[in-house]
Design a protein around this motif. Sequence first.
Motif, PDB file in Angstrom:
ATOM      1  N   SER A   1      -3.368 -30.873   4.447  1.00  0.00           N
ATOM      2  CA  SER A   1      -2.014 -31.203   4.033  1.00  0.00           C
ATOM      3  C   SER A   1      -1.356 -30.110   3.198  1.00  0.00           C
ATOM      4  O   SER A   1      -0.166 -29.935   3.262  1.00  0.00           O
ATOM      5  CB  SER A   1      -1.997 -32.533   3.292  1.00  0.00           C
TER       6      SER A   1
ATOM      7  N   SER B   1       2.872 -30.106  -0.814  1.00  0.00           N
ATOM      8  CA  SER B   1       3.807 -31.134  -0.354  1.00  0.00           C
ATOM      9  C   SER B   1       5.057 -31.222  -1.227  1.00  0.00           C
ATOM     10  O   SER B   1       6.005 -31.919  -0.872  1.00  0.00           O
ATOM     11  CB  SER B   1       3.113 -32.494  -0.311  1.00  0.00           C
ATOM     12  N   TYR B   2       5.086 -30.516  -2.350  1.00  0.00           N
ATOM     13  CA  TYR B   2       6.225 -30.590  -3.275  1.00  0.00           C
ATOM     14  C   TYR B   2       6.219 -29.343  -4.146  1.00  0.00           C
ATOM     15  O   TYR B   2       5.164 -28.903  -4.594  1.00  0.00           O
ATOM     16  CB  TYR B   2       6.083 -31.845  -4.138  1.00  0.00           C
TER      17      TYR B   2
ATOM     18  N   ARG C   1       8.536 -31.906   1.196  1.00  0.00           N
ATOM     19  CA  ARG C   1       7.977 -31.607   2.515  1.00  0.00           C
ATOM     20  C   ARG C   1       8.857 -32.111   3.667  1.00  0.00           C
ATOM     21  O   ARG C   1       8.890 -31.523   4.728  1.00  0.00           O
ATOM     22  CB  ARG C   1       6.570 -32.190   2.649  1.00  0.00           C
ATOM     23  N   ASP C   2       9.596 -33.192   3.444  1.00  0.00           N
ATOM     24  CA  ASP C   2      10.434 -33.743   4.514  1.00  0.00           C
ATOM     25  C   ASP C   2      11.735 -32.962   4.719  1.00  0.00           C
ATOM     26  O   ASP C   2      12.557 -33.329   5.545  1.00  0.00           O
ATOM     27  CB  ASP C   2      10.720 -35.221   4.268  1.00  0.00           C
TER      28      ASP C   2
ATOM     29  N   ASN D   1       8.258 -27.366   6.647  1.00  0.00           N
ATOM     30  CA  ASN D   1       6.806 -27.384   6.850  1.00  0.00           C
ATOM     31  C   ASN D   1       6.261 -25.972   7.007  1.00  0.00           C
ATOM     32  O   ASN D   1       5.188 -25.658   6.491  1.00  0.00           O
ATOM     33  CB  ASN D   1       6.440 -28.243   8.063  1.00  0.00           C
TER      34      ASN D   1
ATOM     35  N   MET E   1       6.220 -24.518   3.479  1.00  0.00           N
ATOM     36  CA  MET E   1       5.128 -25.095   2.684  1.00  0.00           C
ATOM     37  C   MET E   1       3.773 -24.552   3.154  1.00  0.00           C
ATOM     38  O   MET E   1       2.886 -24.300   2.343  1.00  0.00           O
ATOM     39  CB  MET E   1       5.135 -26.619   2.776  1.00  0.00           C
TER      40      MET E   1
ATOM     41  N   SER F   1       1.133 -22.517   0.920  1.00  0.00           N
ATOM     42  CA  SER F   1      -0.260 -22.985   0.843  1.00  0.00           C
ATOM     43  C   SER F   1      -1.251 -21.860   1.094  1.00  0.00           C
ATOM     44  O   SER F   1      -2.381 -21.898   0.606  1.00  0.00           O
ATOM     45  CB  SER F   1      -0.503 -24.097   1.860  1.00  0.00           C
TER      46      SER F   1
ATOM     47  N   ASN G   1      -2.081 -31.143  -1.683  1.00  0.00           N
ATOM     48  CA  ASN G   1      -2.814 -32.213  -0.998  1.00  0.00           C
ATOM     49  C   ASN G   1      -2.270 -33.597  -1.330  1.00  0.00           C
ATOM     50  O   ASN G   1      -3.018 -34.516  -1.582  1.00  0.00           O
ATOM     51  CB  ASN G   1      -4.311 -32.123  -1.316  1.00  0.00           C
ATOM     52  N   GLY G   2      -0.976 -33.698  -1.353  1.00  0.00           N
ATOM     53  CA  GLY G   2      -0.339 -34.998  -1.532  1.00  0.00           C
ATOM     54  C   GLY G   2      -0.215 -35.414  -2.953  1.00  0.00           C
ATOM     55  O   GLY G   2       0.219 -36.441  -3.296  1.00  0.00           O
TER      56      GLY G   2
END
Length: 109
Positions: free
Chosen positions: A20, A23-24, A45-46, A73, A76, A80, A108-109
């Motif tokens: 993942s 995410s932010y 992430r959206d 994405n 991100m 990462s 990772n969320g």
Amino acid sequence: MKYLFTLCFLVVSYSLIAQSGVSYIRMQRTACFGRCPEYVVELFRDGRVEYRGKKNVSRIGEYHAKLPAKTMNAFMKKISSYKLSSLPELYTTRAADLPRLHFMFVLNG
């Protein structure tokens, strides 16, 4: 058998979490005793982008935008790849009157 199931569950869970990535992202520019800009930018992430201009910026107030999820994405994923988890969680400084640039990454969320 019980231990094998637990081991398999942990391996699968870890692999899903590791995929993942970021995410932010939150970037905050803090105030100073002069005319330093003060604002916050948040990336989700959206594809959502939120900006809050507080003072000494060209746009004061809250603004919202939306990027294509595919573009966000990809961004991100690129972030990462920099191995953020290996960095210290907090950096300290001795000067209290200088403006700061704070970054927060949710991994990772």
